[in-house]
Design a protein around this motif. Sequence first.
Motif, short mmCIF file in Angstrom:
data_model
loop_
_atom_site.label_atom_id
_atom_site.label_comp_id
_atom_site.label_asym_id
_atom_site.label_seq_id
_atom_site.Cartn_x
_atom_site.Cartn_y
_atom_site.Cartn_z
N ARG A 195 8.59 -0.22 3.15
CA ARG A 195 9.37 -0.86 4.21
C ARG A 195 9.82 0.16 5.26
O ARG A 195 9.93 -0.16 6.43
N CYS A 196 10.12 1.37 4.79
CA CYS A 196 10.57 2.39 5.74
C CYS A 196 9.50 3.45 5.99
O CYS A 196 9.72 4.38 6.77
N CYS A 197 8.36 3.28 5.30
CA CYS A 197 7.23 4.22 5.47
C CYS A 197 7.68 5.67 5.33
O CYS A 197 7.38 6.52 6.17
N ASP A 198 8.42 5.94 4.25
CA ASP A 198 8.92 7.29 3.96
C ASP A 198 7.87 8.04 3.16
O ASP A 198 7.70 7.84 1.96
N ILE A 224 16.78 -3.34 -8.73
CA ILE A 224 15.97 -2.43 -7.90
C ILE A 224 15.36 -3.20 -6.73
O ILE A 224 15.31 -2.71 -5.60
N ASN A 225 14.91 -4.42 -7.01
CA ASN A 225 14.32 -5.25 -5.95
C ASN A 225 15.35 -5.61 -4.89
O ASN A 225 15.02 -5.75 -3.70
N LEU A 226 16.61 -5.77 -5.31
CA LEU A 226 17.69 -6.08 -4.36
C LEU A 226 17.80 -4.98 -3.31
O LEU A 226 17.95 -5.25 -2.12
N TYR A 227 17.75 -3.74 -3.77
CA TYR A 227 17.82 -2.61 -2.84
C TYR A 227 16.51 -2.44 -2.08
O TYR A 227 16.50 -2.10 -0.90
N ALA A 228 15.40 -2.69 -2.78
CA ALA A 228 14.10 -2.54 -2.14
C ALA A 228 13.92 -3.52 -0.99
O ALA A 228 13.31 -3.19 0.03
#
Length: 835
Positions: A423-426, A383-387
Amino acid sequence: MLWAMNGTLLAKSMLHSSSITSTSLMLAFIIAITLVFVDKIFCLSGALEELTIMLGIGVLFFCRSKAKPCAKKWAGSEEGQSTGSPECFPSASHPDVARLQTAARAGDSVTANNLAEALHKAGREHLTGASLGTLVSVCARAGNAAAAERWLEEALARSDVDKPLVGVFNSTLSCCAKAGDISRAESWMNRMRDVGVEPDTMSFNAMIAACARAHAVDLAEHWFEKLQEEGLQPNLVSYSSLLHACAKVGDACRAERWLQTLQASGIQPNAICYNALIHACIKSDDGERAAVWLNEMTACGVKPTARSFGTIMDMLAKKGDIVALEKCLARMEEMGVDADAVSYNMLLGAYCKAGDVASSEALFDRMRVRSITPTLMFFNMLINLYAHSGDVSGSAIWLKRMRQCGVEPDRVTFNTLVKAVTRCCDLDAMETLVKEMLTAGFEPTAAMYNATIGACVRQGSLNKAELWAKKMEESNMADCPSYCSLIMAFAGAGENLRAEEWMAHMEARGLKGTTGTYSSLAQSLAKSGDVIGVERIFSRLESGEVEVGANMYNALITSCSRQGDVDRAEHWLRKSIAKNQADVASYSAVIHACAKTSDLPRAEAWLEAMQTSGAKANVVTFNSVINVCARCGEAKRAEAWFERMEKEGISPGLLTFNSIINACAKSGDLVRAVYWLDAMRDRGISPDGVSYGTVIHACAMQREPHRAEELMKDMFARDVAGKDQSIAFCYNSVVEAWGRVGNAAAAAKWLNTLLDAGFAASSSSFSTLITACSKAGLSAEAERWRLRMVKEGLASPSGSKSKPCALHREESGAALRLARKKAACQPPPSQGLSV
């Protein structure tokens, strides 16, 4: 008579028996009385009497061996392991005794310890030697060294129980060893001897293990030698503990010597011994040596374990050697060694560090084929890899797979997902994540909200940051960091009103912002020239009992300085001096305010006061005073401050020289202005466009066109910084210089050069040229230049203003942009300029 004596001796022997009971006591007296009567009635031979006595004693000792151990007997075998059986405890005369028995059998040290304390308070007789021995063993196995020592001390202090067996001491020693407490372990070794209990091999093994855990190899070897000196034989545990000590400090050579000693003793090393040696090699950063011993291990018929490979894989993972890691895992599978989840985690960690998504997903499939369930850590790394790349959808997919595998997310999982979202402020994804967290039983933390607010601030999405701050308030989780982050963000963006609104929110909740938060808003207000706003923030600080630092005072003084309000700036400087917060920046700001109002005496007075106070003036402070001198045309005063500046060891800069040149120019001292221009070069400081422009303009004012031309040529010949910005000013100054001496032809040629280069001519240049033409009787030329002046959008000398042609202004602007690119390299006209 012999019968009577022997009967009495038999009774005495039973009385001295450690297993005496009321029944055996009664039987001893009956036998003694019976033998007395038999001796009186029958005259039997002495041999028969002795035989009868021996048979009786034999029967009694047989009964004794079959009897249950009494309360005085210690539980525990020779190896020190308490059986924990109910027979080792006293009769259940107290209600807690049975519960203590149950807890001991279950290995529940906490319950057993608490019950023992209760029994101890009720009466020490409830705790026998056997029960104390069991308590020591149970507490030691649970790693509770304090409790184990407490009950062993209790047993040693009591006189109504026998001394503990060696196994009980060994339990305590092992507990101290696991904690790596060498001093306590040594203390118990000495106590053993003091009470007459001889240490055995297990006792010394515990000491060696304690030294190993404490990384004390020399001391471990010392206890190994002591073991041999006592005439005891070291076993496999003794050697493996020594190898473990060597591994802890990464001494591979010493570990190898001990393994060879072990083999020479006839004991076959097991996987634990080889693993310790491999670990020692890895610790010393010798992977090749570790691989050699792994092969040796296999050659000796010892099957490697997952731990054997795991140590090597850990080293490879830290180095990021993915190829070697993959080979290592493949070899494990070939040798039939069951790779555990930890081994796969190491390889996944290397993939994640390299950002290799495809290999990471393939590893997951590989684990599934081999029926190995990925751990929580495995999924968290994926999950951290994608995050890390801000892939929210990818992180969500692995969260779903994680649950499908029966692994529930923890707080680390959600924190990692928060990282991806922030990171993307979604905002939408963040709301979904909050719902997921609540469903999983995790409340969003203040840190999570702050991270989201911080992400919005970094991306400049202040409206989104404000929305999350409101959500945080609704959850009653708003804290000082969240408010401060928002306030500083709005202050940095110059939205001072919104910043003050959130400051009011913070203060309404009884929270105090940091001094930096208030300072950031004060500085933002100061930049906008809002002196009243800065003073308002200052009042907030004082009312909130927040320490007001030099930055706040400087913001106030700077704000006043920008407004040219010297009196107000001085007021706040005096307050900062009273609070012992004034620094160089404070005095410099006030001196700068004096410079704006050209108040030289005031500026000089504050510089003197600054140095009297002990604050050392810097180059900025002296530049401000010299600038005031320049504004007032006080060239001599400027030069005097320049000399004082150098005497105090402060090196003048470009701004310093430009200010002195300006002072000389304004005072009409062209010679001194040229002198200081040359002095700059002598001191290793290159004049810039402002330096040349100031001197050339001074030439124009002093009617020195030839010198102005020479300086223009010199400027073009050198790589002068800021030349492009000063060329137009310099051209105009040369035009004015020729016009002032009445040389219309030279002035016209310089003005044509200026216009052809695409630069804007000043109205003063046109006016000077028109005046020169008029004085020379060139009326037509004067009119032509007047019309050109109007065409350029400038007011004519008569004062009438004509609207410039829009098309011409557009063409002129385009020409200016194109010509400026080559104008810096274009030399000025050098021939036929003078008439």
